[in-house]
Design a protein around this motif. Structure first.
Motif, PDB file in Angstrom:
ATOM      1  N   ALA A 178       0.816  -1.215   0.000  1.00 19.47           N
ATOM      2  CA  ALA A 178       0.000   0.000   0.000  1.00 19.47           C
ATOM      3  C   ALA A 178       0.853   1.270   0.000  1.00 19.47           C
ATOM      4  CB  ALA A 178      -0.929   0.008   1.218  1.00 19.47           C
ATOM      5  N   LEU A 179       2.136   1.155   0.374  1.00 18.11           N
ATOM      6  CA  LEU A 179       3.023   2.321   0.374  1.00 18.11           C
ATOM      7  C   LEU A 179       3.596   2.621  -1.010  1.00 18.11           C
ATOM      8  CD1 LEU A 179       5.086   1.769   3.661  1.00 18.11           C
ATOM      9  CD2 LEU A 179       3.132   3.294   3.305  1.00 18.11           C
ATOM     10  N   ALA A 180       3.404   1.727  -1.966  1.00 18.82           N
ATOM     11  CA  ALA A 180       3.959   1.937  -3.307  1.00 18.82           C
ATOM     12  C   ALA A 180       3.249   3.101  -3.997  1.00 18.82           C
ATOM     13  CB  ALA A 180       3.818   0.670  -4.139  1.00 18.82           C
ATOM     14  N   GLU A 181       3.992   3.809  -4.834  1.00 22.41           N
ATOM     15  CA  GLU A 181       3.400   4.870  -5.639  1.00 22.41           C
ATOM     16  C   GLU A 181       2.387   4.268  -6.624  1.00 22.41           C
ATOM     17  OE1 GLU A 181       4.493   8.473  -5.338  1.00 22.41           O
ATOM     18  OE2 GLU A 181       4.819   7.346  -3.483  1.00 22.41           O
ATOM     19  N   ASP A 182       1.415   5.083  -7.044  1.00 22.43           N
ATOM     20  CA  ASP A 182       0.337   4.583  -7.905  1.00 22.43           C
ATOM     21  C   ASP A 182       0.847   3.976  -9.207  1.00 22.43           C
ATOM     22  OD1 ASP A 182      -1.474   5.389  -6.016  1.00 22.43           O
ATOM     23  OD2 ASP A 182      -1.997   7.266  -7.035  1.00 22.43           O
ATOM     24  N   TRP A 183       1.963   4.494  -9.712  1.00 25.33           N
ATOM     25  CA  TRP A 183       2.470   4.053 -11.010  1.00 25.33           C
ATOM     26  C   TRP A 183       3.342   2.800 -10.903  1.00 25.33           C
ATOM     27  CZ3 TRP A 183       7.634   3.916 -10.367  1.00 25.33           C
ATOM     28  CH2 TRP A 183       8.196   4.811  -9.448  1.00 25.33           C
ATOM     29  N   ASP A 184       3.631   2.387  -9.692  1.00 26.34           N
ATOM     30  CA  ASP A 184       4.610   1.320  -9.485  1.00 26.34           C
ATOM     31  C   ASP A 184       3.991  -0.061  -9.679  1.00 26.34           C
ATOM     32  OD1 ASP A 184       7.097   0.347  -8.968  1.00 26.34           O
ATOM     33  OD2 ASP A 184       7.144   0.898  -6.847  1.00 26.34           O
ATOM     34  N   LYS A 185       4.857  -1.053  -9.916  1.00 21.16           N
ATOM     35  CA  LYS A 185       4.429  -2.444 -10.090  1.00 21.16           C
ATOM     36  C   LYS A 185       5.269  -3.314  -9.163  1.00 21.16           C
ATOM     37  CE  LYS A 185       1.876  -1.045 -13.547  1.00 21.16           C
ATOM     38  NZ  LYS A 185       0.420  -0.882 -13.362  1.00 21.16           N
ATOM     39  N   VAL A 186       4.762  -3.549  -7.966  1.00 20.78           N
ATOM     40  CA  VAL A 186       5.538  -4.293  -6.970  1.00 20.78           C
ATOM     41  C   VAL A 186       4.890  -5.646  -6.708  1.00 20.78           C
ATOM     42  CG1 VAL A 186       6.307  -2.146  -5.910  1.00 20.78           C
ATOM     43  CG2 VAL A 186       4.284  -3.288  -5.009  1.00 20.78           C
ATOM     44  N   LEU A 212      11.050  -5.678 -12.926  1.00 16.40           N
ATOM     45  CA  LEU A 212      11.458  -6.017 -14.293  1.00 16.40           C
ATOM     46  C   LEU A 212      10.427  -5.538 -15.306  1.00 16.40           C
ATOM     47  CD1 LEU A 212      13.387  -7.552 -16.249  1.00 16.40           C
ATOM     48  CD2 LEU A 212      11.986  -9.592 -15.820  1.00 16.40           C
ATOM     49  N   LEU A 213       9.156  -5.610 -14.959  1.00 12.39           N
ATOM     50  CA  LEU A 213       8.081  -5.281 -15.900  1.00 12.39           C
ATOM     51  C   LEU A 213       7.362  -4.006 -15.485  1.00 12.39           C
ATOM     52  CD1 LEU A 213       6.625  -8.880 -16.400  1.00 12.39           C
ATOM     53  CD2 LEU A 213       8.377  -7.710 -17.754  1.00 12.39           C
ATOM     54  N   LEU A 214       8.137  -2.984 -15.098  1.00 12.33           N
ATOM     55  CA  LEU A 214       7.548  -1.717 -14.668  1.00 12.33           C
ATOM     56  C   LEU A 214       6.778  -1.061 -15.799  1.00 12.33           C
ATOM     57  CD1 LEU A 214       7.215   0.469 -12.519  1.00 12.33           C
ATOM     58  CD2 LEU A 214       9.407   1.434 -13.238  1.00 12.33           C
ATOM     59  N   PHE A 270      10.583 -11.457  -7.300  1.00 13.65           N
ATOM     60  CA  PHE A 270       9.778 -10.558  -6.467  1.00 13.65           C
ATOM     61  C   PHE A 270      10.448  -9.192  -6.436  1.00 13.65           C
ATOM     62  CE2 PHE A 270       9.008  -8.423  -2.444  1.00 13.65           C
ATOM     63  CZ  PHE A 270       7.631  -8.521  -2.280  1.00 13.65           C
ATOM     64  N   ALA A 271       9.645  -8.118  -6.494  1.00  8.95           N
ATOM     65  CA  ALA A 271      10.191  -6.760  -6.438  1.00  8.95           C
ATOM     66  C   ALA A 271       9.530  -5.950  -5.325  1.00  8.95           C
ATOM     67  CB  ALA A 271       9.997  -6.052  -7.773  1.00  8.95           C
ATOM     68  N   ALA A 272      10.348  -5.269  -4.536  1.00 14.07           N
ATOM     69  CA  ALA A 272       9.882  -4.276  -3.564  1.00 14.07           C
ATOM     70  C   ALA A 272      10.527  -2.960  -3.972  1.00 14.07           C
ATOM     71  CB  ALA A 272      10.281  -4.668  -2.150  1.00 14.07           C
ATOM     72  N   HIS A 273       9.750  -2.023  -4.491  1.00 15.03           N
ATOM     73  CA  HIS A 273      10.304  -0.808  -5.085  1.00 15.03           C
ATOM     74  C   HIS A 273       9.952   0.409  -4.233  1.00 15.03           C
ATOM     75  CE1 HIS A 273      10.794   1.864  -8.898  1.00 15.03           C
ATOM     76  NE2 HIS A 273      11.935   1.766  -8.236  1.00 15.03           N
ATOM     77  N   THR A 274       9.002   1.232  -4.669  1.00 11.20           N
ATOM     78  CA  THR A 274       8.705   2.445  -3.899  1.00 11.20           C
ATOM     79  C   THR A 274       8.064   2.132  -2.555  1.00 11.20           C
ATOM     80  OG1 THR A 274       6.630   2.721  -5.150  1.00 11.20           O
ATOM     81  CG2 THR A 274       8.551   3.957  -5.913  1.00 11.20           C
ATOM     82  N   ASN A 275       7.499   0.936  -2.400  1.00 14.12           N
ATOM     83  CA  ASN A 275       7.038   0.545  -1.068  1.00 14.12           C
ATOM     84  C   ASN A 275       8.224   0.348  -0.125  1.00 14.12           C
ATOM     85  OD1 ASN A 275       7.498  -1.681  -2.856  1.00 14.12           O
ATOM     86  ND2 ASN A 275       6.481  -3.075  -1.449  1.00 14.12           N
ATOM     87  N   ALA A 276       9.338  -0.156  -0.655  1.00 12.11           N
ATOM     88  CA  ALA A 276      10.556  -0.274   0.161  1.00 12.11           C
ATOM     89  C   ALA A 276      11.197   1.089   0.380  1.00 12.11           C
ATOM     90  CB  ALA A 276      11.547  -1.225  -0.503  1.00 12.11           C
TER      91      ALA A 276
END
Length: 378
Positions: free
Chosen positions: A20-28, A70-72, A99-105
């Protein structure tokens, strides 16, 4: 003894880095792999390049955890003769989930910028751009006594009533409702032009603010009245700013130092790259209050200027935004390689998964794309 699965590793990482902390555009989240597959070896990297995927297979990992999805950006094919498709096929043939943790991380506490802050010498405090999770509403709904159960079933089914580890939470008290239908109304009870009153129940409950629209639709569908009476009050987030989630961090050096010396301190703290570390500002300026943001950070130049910090550490800074920022009186900036500011996160993610019954390993392949740096011969 139960075996660890991909789903177990995902659960541990998502508890630390809530999606839920990821930015709207992100794919985590889980990119490929079966959540039910058993995992005994987990690898970590910043990027899932082909070389990293091949290395994960070589070391016998059943799961690869990365920061950058990888598939952002959307693709129409993951055929093995496409760059990203080749990576996916390498992983799947080797039995490796991704597995990816991006803007949520980035926004979590602790997250990527917390570690960056500690590395450059500050205690991470408030975010540059906080996330106020006030995202909770308190609802009050008036409903005829005989319809209260069915209306609340609809609200619970739509996501209302959860508090911590409890669900279907509500409070009810009885009263008398009254109204006068006007011409054009289609009342369930009462007569046009005549006052009506009857026993009603007021039900109060909480729900995530993000569900407000869908809950209103569910209420209107389930409520027997043409115009339900209800109110919604947003609950303020009282999380202290210094511990709030969000992008970037602000902190203070133990002792002031020159921008020149602090730039060197940053360079000494981060993984070495061909890009190196550069700064913009007076080299002899004394700095103490520091803002940091891992990864591309020139979108926060106006934010850090408003916060009154002395220096801002980030990556991927561009000529014109920095020039305009400094001319407007903004703080000094330090530009690091994107990979260098984020790769240390792999140790943080590894530490989370180390709590599970699995072996863990960081893939040390440098995925920074810059390989050569040159200066004129003197």
């Amino acid at each position: 003894m139960s075996k660890t699965t991909v789903a177990d590793v995902v659960a541990a990482l998502e508890a630390a880095y809530p999606p839920a902390l990821a930015e709207d555009w992100d794919k985590v989240g889980l990119i490929c792999g079966d959540p039910d597959d058993e995992v005994s070896n987990v690898a970590f990297a910043l990027d899932c390049t082909l070389e990293v995927a091949q290395r994960a297979v070589e070391i016998g990992a059943q799961m690869l955890v990365v920061h950058h999805p990888l598939l952002l950006r959307g693709v129409s094919s993951v055929a093995a003769d496409t760059p990203k498709g080749k990576v996916i096929h390498t992983l799947l043939r080797g039995g490796v989930a991704l597995f990816a943790a991006h803007t949520n991380a980035d926004s979590a506490r602790p997250g990527v910028s917390d570690l960056l802050a500690e590395l450059v010498g500050i205690t991470p405090g408030r975010p540059i751009r906080p996330i106020r999770r006030g995202g909770t509403d308190r609802w009050g709904v008036n409903v005829p006594r005989e319809s209260a159960d069915s209306v609340m079933e609809a609200m619970f089914a739509a996501g209302a009533g959860a508090i911590g580890d409890y669900e279907r939470c509500s409070f009810r008290f009885e009263g008398t409702g009254g109204f006068t239908p006007r011409a054009g109304a289609n009342p369930t009870e009462g007569t046009i032009g005549q006052p009506f009153s009857g026993p009603e129940v007021r039900v109060e409950f909480v729900a995530p603010s993000r569900l407000r629209t869908s809950l209103i639709d569910a209420l209107r569908d389930a409520h027997p009245y043409e115009e339900p009476a209800f109110d919604i009050v947003a609950i303020a987030d009282d999380t202290p700013l210094d511990s709030a989630p969000g992008l970037g961090r602000v902190g203070t050096l133990p002792e002031p130092m020159t921008l020149r010396d602090f730039t060197q301190q940053v360079a000494d703290a981060l993984p070495e790259t061909a890009w190196g570390v550069r700064a913009a500002g007076d080299p002899e300026q004394m700095v103490r209050t520091v803002a940091v943001s891992s990864g591309s950070g020139d979108g926060f130049l106006s934010d850090v200027a408003a916060l009154g910090v002395d220096v801002y550490v980030t990556s991927d800074l561009r000529h014109h935004p920095v020039d305009e920022h400094l001319r407007a009186g903004g703080p000094a900036v330090i530009d690091t390689a994107h990979w260098a500011s984020e790769f240390p996160w792999t140790t943080q993610a590894k530490g989370i998964v180390d709590a599970l019954d699995v072996n863990t390993e960081i893939v040390s392949i440098r995925t920074d794309p810059w390989t050569v740096s040159a200066h004129p011969r003197t």
